[in-house]
Design an enzyme around this catalytic site. Structure first.
Site, PDB file in Angstrom:
ATOM      1  N   ARG A 144      -9.421 -41.686  17.947  1.00 41.10           N
ATOM      2  CA  ARG A 144      -9.604 -43.123  17.713  1.00 41.10           C
ATOM      3  C   ARG A 144     -11.050 -43.529  17.922  1.00 41.10           C
ATOM      4  O   ARG A 144     -11.589 -44.384  17.212  1.00 41.10           O
ATOM      5  CB  ARG A 144      -8.696 -43.925  18.654  1.00 41.10           C
ATOM      6  CG  ARG A 144      -7.219 -43.871  18.293  1.00 41.10           C
ATOM      7  CD  ARG A 144      -6.409 -44.672  19.297  1.00 41.10           C
ATOM      8  NE  ARG A 144      -4.995 -44.737  18.935  1.00 41.10           N
ATOM      9  CZ  ARG A 144      -4.068 -45.287  19.692  1.00 41.10           C
ATOM     10  NH1 ARG A 144      -4.397 -45.809  20.857  1.00 41.10           N
ATOM     11  NH2 ARG A 144      -2.805 -45.313  19.309  1.00 41.10           N
TER      12      ARG A 144
ATOM     13  N   LYS B 181     -13.290 -33.793  28.791  1.00 45.15           N
ATOM     14  CA  LYS B 181     -12.950 -35.017  28.056  1.00 45.15           C
ATOM     15  C   LYS B 181     -11.464 -35.104  27.738  1.00 45.15           C
ATOM     16  O   LYS B 181     -10.973 -36.177  27.387  1.00 45.15           O
ATOM     17  CB  LYS B 181     -13.765 -35.105  26.759  1.00 45.15           C
ATOM     18  CG  LYS B 181     -13.420 -34.091  25.684  1.00 45.15           C
ATOM     19  CD  LYS B 181     -14.330 -34.258  24.489  1.00 45.15           C
ATOM     20  CE  LYS B 181     -14.005 -33.253  23.389  1.00 45.15           C
ATOM     21  NZ  LYS B 181     -12.686 -33.466  22.777  1.00 45.15           N
ATOM     22  N   ASP B 182     -10.713 -33.996  27.876  1.00 44.45           N
ATOM     23  CA  ASP B 182      -9.278 -33.993  27.582  1.00 44.45           C
ATOM     24  C   ASP B 182      -8.416 -34.260  28.814  1.00 44.45           C
ATOM     25  O   ASP B 182      -7.192 -34.305  28.717  1.00 44.45           O
ATOM     26  CB  ASP B 182      -8.862 -32.646  26.981  1.00 44.45           C
ATOM     27  CG  ASP B 182      -9.454 -32.414  25.606  1.00 44.45           C
ATOM     28  OD1 ASP B 182      -9.726 -33.414  24.906  1.00 44.45           O
ATOM     29  OD2 ASP B 182      -9.653 -31.247  25.225  1.00 44.45           O
TER      30      ASP B 182
ATOM     31  N   THR C 259      -9.713 -23.814  12.221  1.00 41.30           N
ATOM     32  CA  THR C 259      -8.728 -24.451  11.345  1.00 41.30           C
ATOM     33  C   THR C 259      -9.321 -25.673  10.660  1.00 41.30           C
ATOM     34  O   THR C 259      -9.134 -25.892   9.455  1.00 41.30           O
ATOM     35  CB  THR C 259      -7.482 -24.860  12.143  1.00 41.30           C
ATOM     36  OG1 THR C 259      -6.878 -23.691  12.704  1.00 41.30           O
ATOM     37  CG2 THR C 259      -6.469 -25.575  11.257  1.00 41.30           C
TER      38      THR C 259
ATOM     39  N   SER D  95      -7.155 -20.947  22.613  1.00 41.45           N
ATOM     40  CA  SER D  95      -8.054 -21.033  21.463  1.00 41.45           C
ATOM     41  C   SER D  95      -9.352 -20.282  21.749  1.00 41.45           C
ATOM     42  O   SER D  95      -9.684 -19.977  22.897  1.00 41.45           O
ATOM     43  CB  SER D  95      -8.377 -22.497  21.138  1.00 41.45           C
ATOM     44  OG  SER D  95      -9.182 -23.065  22.161  1.00 41.45           O
TER      45      SER D  95
ATOM     46  N   ASN E  41      -7.667 -26.041  15.855  1.00 42.64           N
ATOM     47  CA  ASN E  41      -8.894 -25.597  16.506  1.00 42.64           C
ATOM     48  C   ASN E  41     -10.068 -25.701  15.528  1.00 42.64           C
ATOM     49  O   ASN E  41      -9.911 -26.107  14.371  1.00 42.64           O
ATOM     50  CB  ASN E  41      -8.736 -24.177  17.061  1.00 42.64           C
ATOM     51  CG  ASN E  41      -8.361 -23.167  15.980  1.00 42.64           C
ATOM     52  OD1 ASN E  41      -8.817 -23.255  14.846  1.00 42.64           O
ATOM     53  ND2 ASN E  41      -7.536 -22.203  16.327  1.00 42.64           N
ATOM     54  N   VAL E  42     -11.255 -25.353  15.990  1.00 41.92           N
ATOM     55  CA  VAL E  42     -12.460 -25.519  15.181  1.00 41.92           C
ATOM     56  C   VAL E  42     -12.361 -24.732  13.882  1.00 41.92           C
ATOM     57  O   VAL E  42     -12.681 -25.244  12.797  1.00 41.92           O
ATOM     58  CB  VAL E  42     -13.708 -25.103  15.980  1.00 41.92           C
ATOM     59  CG1 VAL E  42     -14.940 -25.085  15.081  1.00 41.92           C
ATOM     60  CG2 VAL E  42     -13.927 -26.052  17.154  1.00 41.92           C
TER      61      VAL E  42
END
Length: 312
Positions: A141, A81-82, A165, A11, A162-163
């Protein structure tokens, strides 16, 4: 080492993040060349389901980790964070770059309406306007839960991609607003000064707690490798401290990046501040800015959240 092969997702944001790692490596080891290798992860391929329903932790990291273990790449660049809580055996996070903005951002079309803040519900003059449902696009969540606490008239629906999209889907009218990470928008150069079609509202992180390690770029390598040694030169000590403490919170909660959990560690002079959330319950703890103290606070925060959730 003459060349480091760096694996990344494809991306725009992932490529921007890997370029920041490239630049840092060039400054730290200017005799070392880098090669970018783009890999497509399970999380990229499955776009019609929320991440929590794909059924696999670390859906953006597993293919990159396998490529490291197979010797196809020497380093992998992740949005921290992923990352899954448990890295593959033999791998480690060797570096994190200085942390960017931790905040989430509500993005709405230019001229669009805003959802009503929860505290406004007690004001009679706002009751009629609050009856309109505000549809927010988010598959997280954590963001869904916080949005329902922060605003009184919102409904959250899944959005993937992605951003670009997600912004396109917002422009097409599928949502009244979407939630994105400010760090990603900043890295892509998207914001108030560049966009004429959208309005951006950064959210206060004390109330809208960021995901653990949000705003961080992590570099993963094979443990004990020459690449590990080189990458350690580019790590930011304060960010690595916060990276470890925030992941400690998730570890004690037995949570991962797909769950409604949050952790935000930062320094205030010689004082450490740790905010954490789990299943809507929040806690804030403070202590000395030392790694052992931070780990102690992480364990205490997780225990309190699992038991009764102290709020502030």
């Amino acid at each position: 080492m003459d060349r480091i092969r760096i694996g990344t997702r494809g991306s725009k944001l992932a490529l921007k993040q890997v370029s920041l790692v490239q630049a840092a490596l060039l400054r730290a080891a200017d005799q070392t060349e880098t090669e970018i290798i783009i890999l497509h992860t399970r999380g990229d391929k499955i776009q019609d389901k929320p991440l929590a329903q794909i059924g696999e932790k670390g859906v953006f990291a597993s293919e990159l980790e396998q490529a490291l273990l197979d010797g196809k790449i020497d380093a992998a660049v992740h949005s921290a964070k992923d990352l899954p809580m448990a890295l593959a055996d033999g791998l480690k996070i060797s570096a994190v770059l200085p942390r960017a903005d931790v905040r989430d951002v509500l993005v709405i079309p230019k001229g669009g309406s805003l959802p009503e803040l929860t505290e406004w519900q007690k004001r009679p003059e706002n009751r009629e306007s609050a009856e309109k449902v505000f549809k927010i696009g988010s598959g997280s969540r954590r963001r869904q839960l916080l949005a329902e606490q922060f605003w009184r008239n919102v409904v959250c629906e899944n959005i993937r991609g992605n951003v670009d999209t997600r912004l396109r889907k917002l422009k097409e009218g599928g949502f009244d607003g979407i939630l994105l990470a400010k760090a990603g928008l900043d890295r892509l150069g998207i914001g108030v000064e560049t966009e004429e079609e959208f309005t951006f509202f950064p959210l206060p992180p004390e109330q809208f707690l960021p995901a653990a390690c949000q705003g961080m770029i992590a570099v993963e390598t094979v443990r004990g490798s020459e690449t590990e040694r080189i990458c350690q030169k580019i790590t930011d000590a304060e960010t690595m401290f916060c990276f470890e403490i925030e992941r400690e919170v998730l570890g004690h909660l037995a949570a991962d990046c797909s769950e409604a959990a949050a952790a935000w560690c930062r320094f205030d002079g010689s004082r450490l501040i740790l905010d954490a959330m789990y299943a809507g319950r929040k806690i804030r703890l403070t202590g000395r800015a030392e790694i052992q103290e931070g780990r102690k606070l992480a364990a205490q925060a997780a225990d309190a959240l699992k038991e009764n959730g102290i709020t502030w």
